[in-house]
Each structure stands twice: as structure tokens, then as C-alpha cells.
Design an enzyme around this catalytic site. Structure first.
Site, PDB file in Angstrom:
ATOM      1  NE  ARG A   1      -5.006  -2.533   8.393  1.00  0.00           N
ATOM      2  CZ  ARG A   1      -4.592  -1.748   7.402  1.00  0.00           C
ATOM      3  NH1 ARG A   1      -5.079  -1.902   6.192  1.00  0.00           N
ATOM      4  NH2 ARG A   1      -3.695  -0.808   7.628  1.00  0.00           N
TER       5      ARG A   1
ATOM      6  CD  GLU B   1       0.272   0.039  14.262  1.00  0.00           C
ATOM      7  OE1 GLU B   1       0.325   1.024  15.016  1.00  0.00           O
ATOM      8  OE2 GLU B   1       0.024   0.121  13.040  1.00  0.00           O
TER       9      GLU B   1
ATOM     10  CB  ALA C   1      -9.498   2.328   8.293  1.00  0.00           C
TER      11      ALA C   1
END
Length: 267
Positions: A78, A140, A152
Site C-alpha cells: 500500500r 497487489e 478505507a
């Protein structure tokens, strides 16, 4: 229940996460050194827990012998950015890299989810070198602004508590909060140049102070004690007055003094 050795199964993913974190943190450092502004604010990473992998495989109906192909986010990175424009620029940099291959991208900023979730996802293939040889794993990369990430994180906690069946009033409030977060991002983007100028000025001033203090230490090293003490007093006066223009002029004098000291040093 799957009988595989999960510890061994996850080793390549753990390695991928650690390597990718280092690479993106290094990219952040390099961009700050070259441009004095970084697209990357900070980087985190994680490997999915075994229970989460199995739950997702069940939900998506992925056979247990197809986990490596069917679950794309076992390894997850992230990256947080300050501005929405930074997300676009950073995703382009990722596409250009030779040490990873982009499989596909999911734009949840333009096409945000019904819940209000916004983020930019890039699925990559990443090669890791293991004791058994090279292994390519899927990972990812999620790229978000700080506001998107705050929303989030809260939404994920609430969804976990309610097992993804949020009460209607909570869902509505989260949707409103998502719109407010996006409005904040847009507002910040509209004054991006002013913010970047302010950040650059702060960085320049911080570097100037560090440089001047180093010059003073250099003079002490070359036994120019009286000169060093004089510069220290002048620096203190300018620092107290926040006179950065005067400090820049003094820094030039310090640089000259250090160069003279080096030339006359017998060693």
C-alpha cells in the site's frame, strides 16, 4: 481443510512484500533527493493471513490448487500519496519498471465502489529468488491519498466487526464520509502548487541549516576555532531572527572558509 504447509507456501510472498517495500521506500528517498518532492508519502505492506486466504478462496470459488493464480493479493503493498495527481504519476512509473510486470489495473478512483471506496490497484507479477530457484508471484499494489486511506481503514474495521453486513445508517454515513474525503482531495489538488512550494521552501531551509552546522563542525575539525565560534554566533543571531536570506549569504562565507581551511591543512 487444505493440508499444505502454509508457512512454506507463504515464504515467497513474504519475501516479495519485504523487497517491494524496500524498493518503493528507496524510490521515495531518491525522488526527494533529486526533486525535493516525492510522489510517495509512505509505504506499508502485508501478507494475507491463512484464514483470510481461505475465506477469499471460498467466496470467489477458487480451488485450493489454484490459489497462486486465483488470489491476486496474498502479497499486498500500500502506497500513500498526498495528491490524486501523484497517484497517476506513480502508476506510470510502476508501468515503466523492469523488475516487475503489470498484469492489469483497477481504477476505483474514477469508478469508485458503491460503498464509497476509492483507491488505485495494480496487479503485478514479481520474481523472487528462493532457495529452490526463481518464483514469480502475484502481488497487489494499492495507491491511495491519505484521505482515501483514512476512510478505507475505518470502513475495513467496521466491515470486519459487522462481517461486511453494515447497518444501513452506517453505510449511508460512510458514503457521505467518502464523498467528504474525496472533496478534500480535490480541494487540496486545486492548491497543489502552493502546497508544494511551501514544502520545498521548508526542505530548502532545513537543508540550509544542516549545511551551515556541518560547515561549523568542519572548521572546528581544521582547528579554526575562532572562525568557527564567530560563524556560530552569527548563525545563532540569524536563526533566532529567522533571516534565511542572511543565512544563505553567511553559508557562502562559511563554504569559502572551509575551502581555505582544507587547502591550508598540512595533512
Amino acid at each position: 481443510m487444505d493440508s499444505r504447509d502454509w508457512k512454506k507456501f507463504l515464504i515467497p510472498y513474504e519475501q516479495a512484500v519485504e523487497e517491494l517495500k524496500v524498493k518503493f521506500k528507496t524510490l521515495r528517498t531518491e525522488m526527494k533527493a533529486r526533486e525535493e518532492y516525492s510522489l510517495i508519502e509512505f509505504v506499508t505492506g502485508r501478507v494475507k493471513r491463512t484464514s483470510s486466504i481461505m475465506e477469499k478462496a471460498k467466496r470467489l470459488q477458487v480451488p485450493m490448487d489454484r490459489l497462486e493464480q486465483g488470489i491476486e493479493d496474498i502479497a499486498g503493498i500500500r502506497i500513500m500519496c498526498q495528491f490524486i495527481q501523484d497517484i497517476r504519476s506513480l502508476s506510470e512509473l510502476i508501468r515503466q519498471r523492469k523488475d516487475m510486470s503489470v498484469v492489469y489495473e483497477k481504477d476505483y478512483i474514477t469508478n469508485y465502489k458503491e460503498s464509497g471506496y476509492r483507491s488505485y490497484h495494480i496487479i503485478i507479477e514479481y520474481p523472487v529468488q528462493t532457495s529452490l530457484g526463481q518464483k514469480t508471484v502475484l502481488a497487489e499494489i494499492q495507491i491511495r491519498t491519505l484521505a482515501m486511506n483514512f476512510w478505507a481503514t475505518i470502513e475495513h474495521s467496521l466491515s470486519y466487526k459487522h462481517r461486511e453486513k453494515l447497518p444501513e445508517d452506517v453505510k449511508l454515513r460512510l458514503q457521505k464520509a467518502a464523498e467528504a474525503a474525496y472533496a478534500l482531495d480535490q480541494e487540496m489538488s486545486s492548491i497543489r502548487d502552493e502546497i508544494m512550494d511551501a514544502q520545498k521552501l521548508f526542505e530548502d531551509n532545513s537543508n540550509l541549516v544542516s549545511k551551515m552546522l556541518n560547515h561549523i563542525q568542519d572548521l572546528y575539525y581544521y582547528h579554526r576555532v575562532r572562525e568557527a565560534a564567530s560563524f556560530q554566533l552569527k548563525f545563532n543571531e540569524l536563526w533566532e531572527a529567522e533571516d534565511y536570506m542572511g543565512m544563505r549569504a553567511l553559508a557562502v562565507q562559511m563554504e569559502d572558509a572551509v575551502q581555505r581551511a582544507k587547502r591550508s591543512d598540512p595533512s
